[in-house]
Design a protein around this motif. Sequence first.
Motif, PDB file in Angstrom:
ATOM      1  N   GLY C  18       0.816  -1.208   0.000  1.00  0.00           N
ATOM      2  CA  GLY C  18       0.000   0.000   0.000  1.00  0.00           C
ATOM      3  C   GLY C  18       0.848   1.256   0.000  1.00  0.00           C
ATOM      4  O   GLY C  18       0.563   2.221  -0.715  1.00  0.00           O
ATOM      5  N   PHE C  19       1.951   1.215   0.782  1.00  0.00           N
ATOM      6  CA  PHE C  19       2.855   2.377   0.822  1.00  0.00           C
ATOM      7  C   PHE C  19       3.426   2.661  -0.565  1.00  0.00           C
ATOM      8  O   PHE C  19       3.419   3.813  -1.028  1.00  0.00           O
ATOM      9  N   PHE C  20       3.894   1.603  -1.254  1.00  0.00           N
ATOM     10  CA  PHE C  20       4.470   1.841  -2.584  1.00  0.00           C
ATOM     11  C   PHE C  20       3.411   2.314  -3.576  1.00  0.00           C
ATOM     12  O   PHE C  20       3.705   3.126  -4.463  1.00  0.00           O
ATOM     13  N   GLY C  21       2.166   1.823  -3.379  1.00  0.00           N
ATOM     14  CA  GLY C  21       1.094   2.331  -4.231  1.00  0.00           C
ATOM     15  C   GLY C  21       0.914   3.830  -4.064  1.00  0.00           C
ATOM     16  O   GLY C  21       0.831   4.578  -5.040  1.00  0.00           O
ATOM     17  N   ILE C  22       0.886   4.279  -2.781  1.00  0.00           N
ATOM     18  CA  ILE C  22       0.703   5.711  -2.537  1.00  0.00           C
ATOM     19  C   ILE C  22       1.890   6.499  -3.087  1.00  0.00           C
ATOM     20  O   ILE C  22       1.714   7.585  -3.654  1.00  0.00           O
TER      21      ILE C  22
END
Lengths: 158, 96, 105
Positions: C18-22
């Motif tokens: 999720g962090f890399f998506g953001i």
Amino acid sequence: MPHAISLAFICFALWLLLSGHYVPLMLVLGLLATLFVVAIAVRMEISNREGQPIHLLPMVLSYWPWLLWEIVKANFVVARCILTPALPIKPTLIKVKASQKSRLGKVVYANSITLTPGTVSIDIKGNEIEVHALTRTAAQDLKRGHMDRRVTKFVGSN
Amino acid sequence: MFVAATTAILITMALALVRALLGPTVYDRILAVNMFNTKTVLLIAVLGFLSGRPNFLDIALVYALIAFISTIAVLKFFEYGDLGQSRPSRAKRRQT
Amino acid sequence: MTMAAIDVLSWICLVTGGFFGIVGGIGLLRLPDLFSRFHAAGVTDTLGAGLILIGLMLQAGWSLITIKLVLILGFGLFTSPTATHALAKAALHGKVKPRLSRKGT
């Protein structure tokens, strides 16, 4: 012909895995659907060495893990670039030489370049791939040709 | 913990939507929509786990297939102005 | 014990994914031109999607669900470069010039 057989095998295995139905009637219907798809593929002339590179299967085991690790490393670099407030990017266009002879090899190389964040292949002209790189280091890493040699080893000499 | 992943995916989708609205060129918008699509696939998958219905994965798989084709179709439309454009003839391709 | 370890590992995967998506989303907004934005989209498409799907696989264990997740992941990894390349080529034909840093090589 071996490619048509392998395509049929892959399609039917996929059908079995995705459907979850194991009643005789459904199996026969699935087999018919598989044969229909293979017939279309043969008619479209895409069931050949290029469209179905089964001869690459043994080498995949050594190439994909290497590529995945490269992708992970490149991801961290690009993520750090994006999150730095000063935005330290130096977009450059470079041309790298593709030493693969077959079109399949060039496609594998260009797709590997695009798949690693930080470098995107834009155009292929003959033996040269035009690459847009986000940072100078990414461009230099690519120019060193490590990935090129890996891909050449992966697709073999043809 | 699925909730955290869902939230992250929704935030990313919102950011992609902002780019789709701002995007100076049509290609920026297509890029943003493409990213929105991949995130939608993930969202469907995670929601399937969140609600305890893994059958959602079939929908995610089909959505992934359709999203790719729609991106290519839209690009082809913008490049050639019509979707029925046939590809270069086979005889010509064989020579190269 | 091992169940708890796998649970923790899958949480870590989901949260980092999720962090890399953001991060990719932020990059899509922050980067100055179309060709740099491809790289931001690449971050979400590869590591963001990959880590979230791996996290889900760890939750699912050995079953048909895992195979479907692997298929989604593999399909994404095969199609995203194709779509990006088509987009880059169409943008070049559409007279969008990449903005380069001043001292180009």
